[in-house]
Enzyme design. Structure first.
Site, PDB file in Angstrom:
ATOM      1  N   GLY A 289      -6.237 -15.115   5.781  1.00  0.00           N
ATOM      2  CA  GLY A 289      -5.885 -16.530   5.830  1.00  0.00           C
ATOM      3  C   GLY A 289      -7.090 -17.424   5.568  1.00  0.00           C
ATOM      4  O   GLY A 289      -8.200 -16.939   5.321  1.00  0.00           O
TER       5      GLY A 289
ATOM      6  N   GLY B  97       0.820  -1.200   0.000  1.00  0.00           N
ATOM      7  CA  GLY B  97       0.000   0.000   0.000  1.00  0.00           C
ATOM      8  C   GLY B  97       0.860   1.258   0.000  1.00  0.00           C
ATOM      9  O   GLY B  97       1.765   1.394   0.810  1.00  0.00           O
TER      10      GLY B  97
ATOM     11  N   CYS C 216      -9.011  -0.654   3.684  1.00  0.00           N
ATOM     12  CA  CYS C 216      -8.088  -0.981   4.763  1.00  0.00           C
ATOM     13  C   CYS C 216      -8.748  -0.738   6.118  1.00  0.00           C
ATOM     14  O   CYS C 216      -9.148   0.387   6.420  1.00  0.00           O
ATOM     15  CB  CYS C 216      -6.815  -0.137   4.672  1.00  0.00           C
ATOM     16  SG  CYS C 216      -5.671  -0.546   6.003  1.00  0.00           S
TER      17      CYS C 216
ATOM     18  N   LYS D 229     -10.300  -2.272  -4.969  1.00  0.00           N
ATOM     19  CA  LYS D 229     -10.337  -3.390  -4.020  1.00  0.00           C
ATOM     20  C   LYS D 229     -11.456  -3.193  -3.010  1.00  0.00           C
ATOM     21  O   LYS D 229     -11.458  -2.220  -2.256  1.00  0.00           O
ATOM     22  CB  LYS D 229      -8.984  -3.492  -3.312  1.00  0.00           C
ATOM     23  CG  LYS D 229      -8.876  -4.687  -2.385  1.00  0.00           C
ATOM     24  CD  LYS D 229      -7.429  -4.937  -2.041  1.00  0.00           C
ATOM     25  CE  LYS D 229      -7.242  -6.090  -1.098  1.00  0.00           C
ATOM     26  NZ  LYS D 229      -5.821  -6.315  -0.795  1.00  0.00           N
TER      27      LYS D 229
ATOM     28  N   ASN E 115      -0.696  -0.715  -5.112  1.00  0.00           N
ATOM     29  CA  ASN E 115      -1.870  -0.582  -4.257  1.00  0.00           C
ATOM     30  C   ASN E 115      -1.839   0.826  -3.666  1.00  0.00           C
ATOM     31  O   ASN E 115      -0.866   1.225  -3.027  1.00  0.00           O
ATOM     32  CB  ASN E 115      -1.774  -1.674  -3.180  1.00  0.00           C
ATOM     33  CG  ASN E 115      -2.927  -1.682  -2.211  1.00  0.00           C
ATOM     34  OD1 ASN E 115      -2.839  -1.098  -1.142  1.00  0.00           O
ATOM     35  ND2 ASN E 115      -3.995  -2.356  -2.556  1.00  0.00           N
TER      36      ASN E 115
ATOM     37  N   GLY F 143      -2.177 -13.981  -0.498  1.00  0.00           N
ATOM     38  CA  GLY F 143      -1.682 -13.082   0.541  1.00  0.00           C
ATOM     39  C   GLY F 143      -0.917 -13.806   1.628  1.00  0.00           C
ATOM     40  O   GLY F 143       0.248 -14.178   1.476  1.00  0.00           O
TER      41      GLY F 143
HETATM   42  C1  LIG Z   1       0.177  -8.186   6.876  1.00  0.00           C
HETATM   43  C2  LIG Z   1      -0.840  -7.766   5.854  1.00  0.00           C
HETATM   44  C3  LIG Z   1      -0.740  -6.513   5.232  1.00  0.00           C
HETATM   45  C4  LIG Z   1      -1.670  -6.102   4.286  1.00  0.00           C
HETATM   46  N1  LIG Z   1      -1.539  -4.883   3.679  1.00  0.00           N
HETATM   47  C5  LIG Z   1      -2.420  -4.510   2.713  1.00  0.00           C
HETATM   48  C6  LIG Z   1      -2.292  -3.264   2.024  1.00  0.00           C
HETATM   49  O1  LIG Z   1      -1.350  -2.498   2.239  1.00  0.00           O
HETATM   50  N2  LIG Z   1      -3.213  -2.937   1.092  1.00  0.00           N
HETATM   51  C7  LIG Z   1      -4.268  -3.765   0.785  1.00  0.00           C
HETATM   52  O2  LIG Z   1      -5.076  -3.435  -0.070  1.00  0.00           O
HETATM   53  N3  LIG Z   1      -4.409  -4.944   1.406  1.00  0.00           N
HETATM   54  C8  LIG Z   1      -3.526  -5.335   2.368  1.00  0.00           C
HETATM   55  N4  LIG Z   1      -3.677  -6.561   2.993  1.00  0.00           N
HETATM   56  C9  LIG Z   1      -4.798  -7.437   2.614  1.00  0.00           C
HETATM   57  C10 LIG Z   1      -4.371  -8.501   1.600  1.00  0.00           C
HETATM   58  O3  LIG Z   1      -3.904  -7.913   0.408  1.00  0.00           O
HETATM   59  C11 LIG Z   1      -5.526  -9.470   1.297  1.00  0.00           C
HETATM   60  O4  LIG Z   1      -6.589  -8.746   0.738  1.00  0.00           O
HETATM   61  C12 LIG Z   1      -6.022 -10.206   2.534  1.00  0.00           C
HETATM   62  O5  LIG Z   1      -4.954 -10.543   3.377  1.00  0.00           O
HETATM   63  C13 LIG Z   1      -6.813 -11.470   2.215  1.00  0.00           C
HETATM   64  O6  LIG Z   1      -6.037 -12.423   1.509  1.00  0.00           O
HETATM   65  P1  LIG Z   1      -5.253 -13.651   2.214  1.00  0.00           P
HETATM   66  O7  LIG Z   1      -6.249 -14.357   3.081  1.00  0.00           O
HETATM   67  O8  LIG Z   1      -4.733 -14.474   1.091  1.00  0.00           O
HETATM   68  O9  LIG Z   1      -4.169 -13.038   3.017  1.00  0.00           O
HETATM   69  C14 LIG Z   1      -2.747  -6.973   3.952  1.00  0.00           C
HETATM   70  C15 LIG Z   1      -2.843  -8.236   4.570  1.00  0.00           C
HETATM   71  C16 LIG Z   1      -1.909  -8.651   5.503  1.00  0.00           C
HETATM   72  C17 LIG Z   1      -2.042 -10.006   6.126  1.00  0.00           C
END
Ligand SMILES: Cc1cc2nc3c(=O)[nH]c(=O)nc-3n(C[C@H](O)[C@H](O)[C@H](O)COP(=O)(O)O)c2cc1C
Ligand SMILES: Cc1cc2nc3c(=O)[nH]c(=O)nc-3n(C[C@H](O)[C@H](O)[C@H](O)COP(=O)(O)OP(=O)(O)OC[C@H]3O[C@@H](n4cnc5c(N)ncnc54)[C@H](O)[C@@H]3O)c2cc1C
Ligand code: FES
Lengths: 328, 256
Positions: free
Chosen positions: A230, A59, A143, A178, A112, A278
């Site tokens: 997750g 981001g 977010c 998003k 992002n 992610g």
């Molecule tokens: C540690 C962490 C940091 C994240 N930072 C961002 C971010 O900066 N911008 C964003 O749009 N999503 C962010 N996300 C969300 C992820 O991009 C994703 O949408 C979310 O974790 C669901 O996917 P997953 O279950 O595969 O992790 C973040 C997620 C995690 C776990």
């Protein structure tokens, strides 16, 4: 170990894996999610990042953000909560220091973008529009970890439309928005944002959540609440991707708890044209390579010639052949 | 040094006392260079509550044998599970991770650790010895129940022990030990509970001595990708996993 693994990853694929998102051509539908893959080079010890369909980088905001106080992470059954809070050095730092280091990898880097105000989103998008090797941006209006802005844009439909329209005016390349899962009706937001000019939708961002330490009688996260990610969120994400797919005609990118190729295929069947991985990257930094290979195997095994045929290929039970979004 | 993901075979799982155990892992490949203070992220399979990997410092390495050792304290389900793993099982590690201890000018160094904080001190002691420095160890435990045979440390330098209940060595906290007032040291390294490290850093600062501490924080990845292990320092936000875990105590803003 490493040598063998590499060879296995380099099997020539048999099926056509290319997908299109707005003006982007991805060599396969497998991309990595923002905030979970750094800027990419963090992973080059583990895999060849240019094999990815795309990388959604961290981001990025108008100025430097130090993020939230710690603890910023809580583990839970099949998932984790984070409250990083968009820590980054700002768009100018990205352009001067990060972009030169990543621009020559042969994959799509999608930035992002986040902000506290519409002006901030516009400022960041305008600066990124000038970078030759950045073919698109993903607006993070979802977010849950920042005080102002962030999720406010993603959970208030008129604000979501306003920020999308404002960025659309000045950003000619691929614009992905998003979506937040922290809303009652995904179709309402999906349609409105499509109408505001987005080229694609990605979902889901993390679910607003909380973790408590009973012994200490305190919240685990310094910010009290954080975003859940997750496998714990996968079923929710699948439902939302499916709803979004049936509400719009632009491509949908599926995100949420993808740990392996089967998970990824479930998202494609629900309607995703591409997927983002992610949290799984933290546990297996080379997981995305396995997902690419697994999707390829699946296509061959089931006689599909292109991964594009899988999108929305879900066979619904009789009497359920028309999508009717439910309101809860 | 390039980081790798690798399955290492567990060849020994040694119970040291009620709380601590030591595992010996063997690699099928030559080991990368592993420096004192660096750590591995270990995947814990077959535990419902352990979703993320668990970070552990390298306790010892034997390059010729392609073996590494971890010293682990049982504190929850993940470490409990690891304590039960049988020889022959493979453990998946990402390693080597993090910034190691550094070497200032001088001859004699004090290594102060509390509890399982002694884990990185063996490799550090060996490394100091290899560079013709003299390590002196000062270890604090809650009681004799956490103690185990320290002969591997004794082979490298003098070892002093304190216990909070006086069941072994000098009674009290390490930070009250007279050795800390000794003027003969060129620097101090420390690892353990944060209040202990803070007190040690305070002594070092008063004497204007070099001092490094190995910090902990909650970590999701261990290699700089998730930004969950952030810590505010005098030089801005640092990631404990990749800018640390070892930091100079001048950089650290103590939380306790
Ligand atoms: C540690 C962490 C940091 C994240 N930072 C961002 C971010 O900066 N911008 C964003 O749009 N999503 C962010 N996300 C969300 C992820 O991009 C994703 O949408 C979310 O974790 C669901 O996917 P997953 O279950 O595969 O992790 C973040 C997620 C995690 C776990
Ligand atoms: C860089 C680094 C190096 C480490 N080296 C070692 C080592 O060599 N030997 C060793 O035994 N341990 C070490 N640790 C700590 C170790 O990672 C944790 O004890 C372990 O992750 C706990 O896992 P668990 O599933 O058993 O406990 P969990 O069920 O996760 O937690 C049990 C309890 O312990 C607490 N806890 C968990 N992790 C930590 C932590 N990192 N710091 C403080 N409290 C925690 C939890 O809050 C909870 O109350 C290190 C940690 C870091 C960050
Ligand atoms: S644990 Fe992920 S950045 Fe440090």
């Amino acid at each position: 170990m490493l040598g063998r693994a590499r060879i296995k990853y380099q099997t020539n694929h048999m099926a056509d894996l290319t997908v299109h998102i707005g003006g982007l051509e991805l060599k396969n539908p497998v991309t990595t999610a923002s905030g979970c893959f750094g800027y990419g080079p963090e992973f080059t010890d583990f895999m060849d990042i240019s094999r990815l369909g795309g990388i959604f980088v961290k981001g990025t905001t108008g100025g430097l953000r130090e993020g939230n106080p710690y603890p910023r992470m809580a583990e839970t059954h099949s998932g984790m909560l984070n409250s990083v809070g968009l820590q980054n050095k700002g768009v100018d730092y990205f352009i001067d220091h990060i972009y030169p280091a990543i621009k020559d990898y042969k994959t799509n880097f999608i930035v992002n973008v986040s902000g506290s105000t519409i002006d901030e989103y516009v400022e960041v998008a305008e600066k990124l529009a000038g970078l030759e090797k950045i073919p698109g941006i993903e607006l993070n209006i979802s977010c849950p970890n920042v005080k102002e802005g962030g999720m406010v844009f993603g959970t208030h439909c008129p604000s979501a439309v306003a920020v999308t329209e404002a960025v659309r005016k000045i950003f000619p390349k691929t614009l992905i928005v998003k979506l937040s899962p922290n809303v009652t009706s995904v179709p309402e937001f999906a349609k409105a944002i499509e109408g505001a000019g987005a080229d694609a939708l990605s979902l889901i961002n993390t679910l607003l959540a909380m973790a408590i330490d009973a012994e200490k009688r305190k919240p685990v996260l310094a910010t009290v609440t954080g975003g859940l990610s997750g496998p714990a969120i996968k079923p929710v994400a699948l439902r939302m991707v499916w709803e979004a797919y049936h509400s719009v005609s632009i491509p949908v990118i599926g995100i949420g708890g993808i740990m392996n190729a089967t998970d990824a295929i479930e998202f494609l069947l629900a309607g995703a044209a591409a997927i983002q991985i992610g949290t799984a990257n933290f546990i297996d930094p080379a997981v995305s390579m396995k997902v690419i290979n697994g999707i390829d195997d699946y296509l061959v095994r089931h006689g599909f010639s292109s991964v594009r045929e899988l999108t929305g290929k879900l066979e619904l039970p009789g009497g359920f052949n028309r999508f009717r979004p439910k309101t809860f | 040094m390039k980081k790798r993901i690798e399955d290492l075979r567990l060849i020994e799982n040694i119970r040291l006392n009620d709380e601590y155990f030591e595992i010996v892992l063997i690699s099928g490949h030559p080991l990368p260079e592993i420096l004192p203070g660096q750590f591995a992220e270990v995947r814990v399979d077959g535990s419902e509550t352990t979703f993320l990997r668990r970070p552990f410092s390298f306790f010892d390495t034997e390059t010729e044998k392609q073996q590494v050792r971890l010293l682990i304290q049982i504190v929850g389900e993940g470490t409990q599970r690891l304590s039960e793993i049988k020889p022959g099982t493979f453990l998946n590690l990402i390693y080597p991770l993090g910034r190691s201890f550094s070497l200032p000018e001088g001859k004699k160094f004090l290594l102060v650790a509390g509890g399982v904080g002694i884990a990185p001190m063996l490799l550090l002691g060996k490394w100091l010895r290899a560079q013709d420095r003299d390590p002196v160890f000062l270890f604090g435990f809650r009681s004799h129940r956490q103690f185990f045979e320290l002969d591997r440390f004794e082979a490298l330098g003098e070892v002093y022990v304190t216990t909070e209940d006086g069941s072994l060595g000098v009674k009290g906290l390490v930070t009250a030990h007279p050795l800390l007032a000794d003027e003969g040291f060129s620097g101090i390294y420390t690892c353990g509970p944060e209040p202990m490290m803070k007190a040690v850093a305070h002594v070092a600062a008063e004497k204007n001595l070099f001092c490094e501490a190995s910090l902990e924080n909650t970590m999701a990845c261990g290699f700089g990708a998730c930004l969950t292990c952030a810590r505010q320092t005098t030089e801005g936000v640092k990631m404990v996993c990749s800018d640390g875990p070892v930091l100079n105590t001048k950089q650290i803003i103590w939380q306790t």
